[in-house]
Structure formats: structure tokens, C-alpha cells
Design an enzyme around this catalytic site. Structure first.
Site, mmCIF file in Angstrom:
data_model
loop_
_atom_site.group_PDB
_atom_site.id
_atom_site.type_symbol
_atom_site.label_atom_id
_atom_site.label_comp_id
_atom_site.label_asym_id
_atom_site.label_seq_id
_atom_site.Cartn_x
_atom_site.Cartn_y
_atom_site.Cartn_z
ATOM 1 C CB CYS A 1 -0.838 -0.062 1.408
ATOM 2 S SG CYS A 1 -0.094 0.296 2.667
ATOM 3 C CB CYS B 1 -3.910 1.821 -1.919
ATOM 4 S SG CYS B 1 -2.516 2.566 -1.769
ATOM 5 C CB CYS C 1 0.841 -4.148 -8.929
ATOM 6 S SG CYS C 1 0.358 -3.777 -10.740
#
Length: 253
Positions: free
Chosen positions: A8, A80, A87
Site C-alpha cells: 500500500c 490501495c 505493481c
């Protein structure tokens, strides 16, 4: 051992709760870590909520996602939108999953953290349930949905999911179709590993295999329970079959 990373923005609330909770709920076959795109100090309310629920909060610390970019993770779970967009730091991961949770830190008190904890608990429980076995030899989701897209095969699966085991004769009468047509579809489902045949005397019954992956069981059960009227007519026809042969083997799924 599978390596799981929760990701996150600040690694100070959501991902810390997820890391501690996953370690608490999973067995030793998982190595769990968390990290943040812009690490911040772990919020004290994380420790409060974990302690209240009997979850070990030792050794929690905020870590930069950048510092882990050269590590391989089997699953990266972002919590989030900002982390989801980043990613790409872990392109070699086997699976990238996004669970969207609002940041509880701006809220006063502990309730936002309690709600996040409870939401993560549900998500993690489902993840562990569906990923608790080797599924390398099982039919994949694309193949499964292709199989279920045929109305007759879908009704066959729903009837067997509901009745546990049925013979070709049972299905022929319930579905009002010819025996060769039913047999062709049963053979396809058996060859795909979704059904197995089991002989009992002169009778051959078809049932779901004991080693069918949990996620497939979950889909079949969800479709059946979410559409309770789907096979009403077929169930009525089954109930009207005189001297219907029932399987004698265990009905434990």
C-alpha cells in the site's frame, strides 16, 4: 513455501494489519511481508486492534517497496489504488491481486482500523480457502466457464451438485434428452476432471471428485444457491422416478 507481499502507500496501516493477520491465519507454508510506496511510521492503532483480537504484532516495521523489487513473490496483493498502479515493481510475481480498502488513518478513533481489520479477515479467509491445495492438474477458469456456458452441461452440474450422485438414467429422465446426448456431455465433464464415474453393481453414478479444487466447488455452490430455481423442473422429475436407485457410497464431499 509461498511468499506473499501486501502493498500500500505508506505501509503504516492497511498492509500492516494484513501482514499480521495473514501470519495469524495461515500456516507455515506462507511467508508474509508488507511494504509501502512511501513508507511511514506504523500507526499505533494497528497495535491496538491487533492486540484486542489476539493477533501477534511483534516485529512489524515499515518497509520501502523499492527495497524489495529484486525479490520474487508468488502473490502481490495491493490494498490501495496508488499501490495497484505501481505493481510493475514486481513483474515476475505469479499473481497480482487488488483489494481496495480505504485508508483508516484520517478517521478519528479506532473504528476505521477495526473495520479494515474485519474486511481483511474475510478476504484472507477466502484466499486461504481457495488456495489451500495444489491445483496444477485441475481445469482452469477459462475452461470451466466454457464448460458451464452450455445450458445442458450447466444443469447436469447443478443437479449433481445438489443430489451428490446421479446415474445416466436419472439425468436422461430429469433433463428429457436422449441417453447418447447425456453420455457425451458426461464424458466431456469426466475427461475435464470435473466429474468422476463410480460403479455400484450394475449402476454407474457420476459425482464430483473428492479432490476437486475448492475454488471450483465454491463456484458451483454459488451458482446453485444464487439461482435456486434453475433446475426446479428437473428436480421435480427426479422425485417422480419410481424405484430410483440411490448410491450406497459415502455422500461426504
Amino acid at each position: 513455501m509461498k511468499k506473499i507481499l501486501f502493498l500500500c502507500t505508506g505501509n503504516s496501516a492497511r498492509s500492516q494489519l494484513a501482514e499480521a493477520l495473514m501470519r495469524h491465519m495461515a500456516d507455515d507454508s506462507y511467508e508474509v511481508m508488507s511494504a509501502g510506496m512511501s513508507p511511514e511510521t506504523v500507526d499505533e492503532r494497528v497495535y491496538t486492534v491487533l492486540t484486542q483480537n489476539g493477533v501477534n504484532s511483534d516485529n512489524l516495521q515499515s518497509v520501502s517497496a523499492e527495497s524489495l523489487h529484486d525479490q520474487h513473490f508468488d502473490v502481490v496483493i495491493t490494498l490501495c489504488d496508488k499501490a495497484s498502479n505501481e505493481c510493475g515493481l514486481f513483474p515476475e510475481s505469479d499473481a497480482l491481486i487488488h483489494w481496495d480498502f480505504k485508508d483508516p488513518k484520517p478517521l478519528e478513533g479506532d473504528q476505521g482500523f477495526v473495520d479494515t481489520y474485519e474486511g481483511l479477515k474475510v478476504k484472507i479467509a477466502l484466499f486461504l480457502m481457495l488456495n489451500g491445495e495444489d491445483q496444477s492438474d485441475a481445469v482452469g477458469p477459462v475452461e470451466l466457464f466454457k464448460i458451464m456456458s452450455d445450458p445442458l452441461r450447466l444443469r447436469i452440474l447443478m443437479l449433481i451438485e445438489d443430489e451428490f450422485a446421479l446415474s445416466v438414467g436419472d439425468l436422461t429422465k430429469a433433463l428429457s434428452v436422449s441417453q447418447p446426448k447425456v453420455s457425451r456431455h458426461l464424458a466431456l465433464l469426466r475427461d475435464a476432471g470435473i466429474l468422476k464415474d463410480q460403479r455400484e453393481g450394475l449402476w454407474v453414478f457420476y459425482r464430483l471428485p473428492e479432490n476437486l479444487p475448492v475454488w471450483i466447488h465454491h463456484i458451483l455452490t454459488t451458482v446453485r444457491n444464487g439461482n435456486p430455481g434453475l433446475i426446479n423442473n428437473e428436480k421435480l422429475k427426479l422425485s417422480q422416478i419410481k424405484d430410483r436407485k440411490k448410491p450406497g457410497f459415502s455422500q461426504k464431499k
